[in-house]
Design a protein around this motif. Structure first.
Motif, short mmCIF file in Angstrom:
data_model
loop_
_atom_site.label_atom_id
_atom_site.label_comp_id
_atom_site.label_asym_id
_atom_site.label_seq_id
_atom_site.Cartn_x
_atom_site.Cartn_y
_atom_site.Cartn_z
N SER A 2 0.85 -1.11 0.08
CA SER A 2 -0.10 -0.07 0.20
C SER A 2 0.74 1.15 -0.14
CB SER A 2 -0.77 0.03 1.27
OG SER A 2 -0.09 0.37 2.52
N LEU A 4 0.71 3.72 1.95
CA LEU A 4 0.87 3.97 3.33
C LEU A 4 1.89 3.20 3.83
CD1 LEU A 4 0.24 5.31 6.02
CD2 LEU A 4 -1.47 3.81 6.34
N ALA A 5 2.01 1.84 3.73
CA ALA A 5 3.22 1.03 3.83
C ALA A 5 4.45 1.62 3.41
CB ALA A 5 2.92 -0.59 3.47
N GLU A 38 -5.96 7.23 4.87
CA GLU A 38 -4.48 6.86 5.35
C GLU A 38 -3.90 8.07 6.23
OE1 GLU A 38 -2.93 4.06 1.60
OE2 GLU A 38 -3.16 6.25 1.17
N THR A 54 -1.32 -1.91 6.88
CA THR A 54 -0.38 -1.87 6.06
C THR A 54 0.21 -3.37 5.92
OG1 THR A 54 1.38 -1.55 7.95
CG2 THR A 54 0.48 0.53 6.67
#
Length: 71
Positions: A2, A4-5, A38, A54
């Motif tokens: 993702s 966010l990750a 997020e 995540t």
């Protein structure tokens, strides 16, 4: 992975990004292309929710943070 990750990994690995985030987290998150959801999740700071969202484990996050200060 993702956004966010990927952002969290970059934040732990790039000291310039971390400094910019400390000064203006909203701008850095927007520049990274994070969704509103997020950004809210990150602002909330709930590690359990972040891990679930995540897929990053605590161990992976710790390794990323250590790498950022290993320079």
């Amino acid at each position: 992975m993702s956004k966010l990750a990927a952002f969290l990994k970059r934040l732990g690995a790039e000291s310039d990004l971390e400094e910019a985030y400390e000064k203006n987290p909203q701008k850095v998150m927007e520049d990274a292309g994070l969704s509103r959801e997020e950004m809210e999740l990150l602002k909330e700071g709930n590690l359990e929710k972040l891990e679930k969202s995540t897929g990053l484990s605590s161990c992976q996050k710790i390794k990323s943070v250590i790498k950022a200060y290993d320079k």
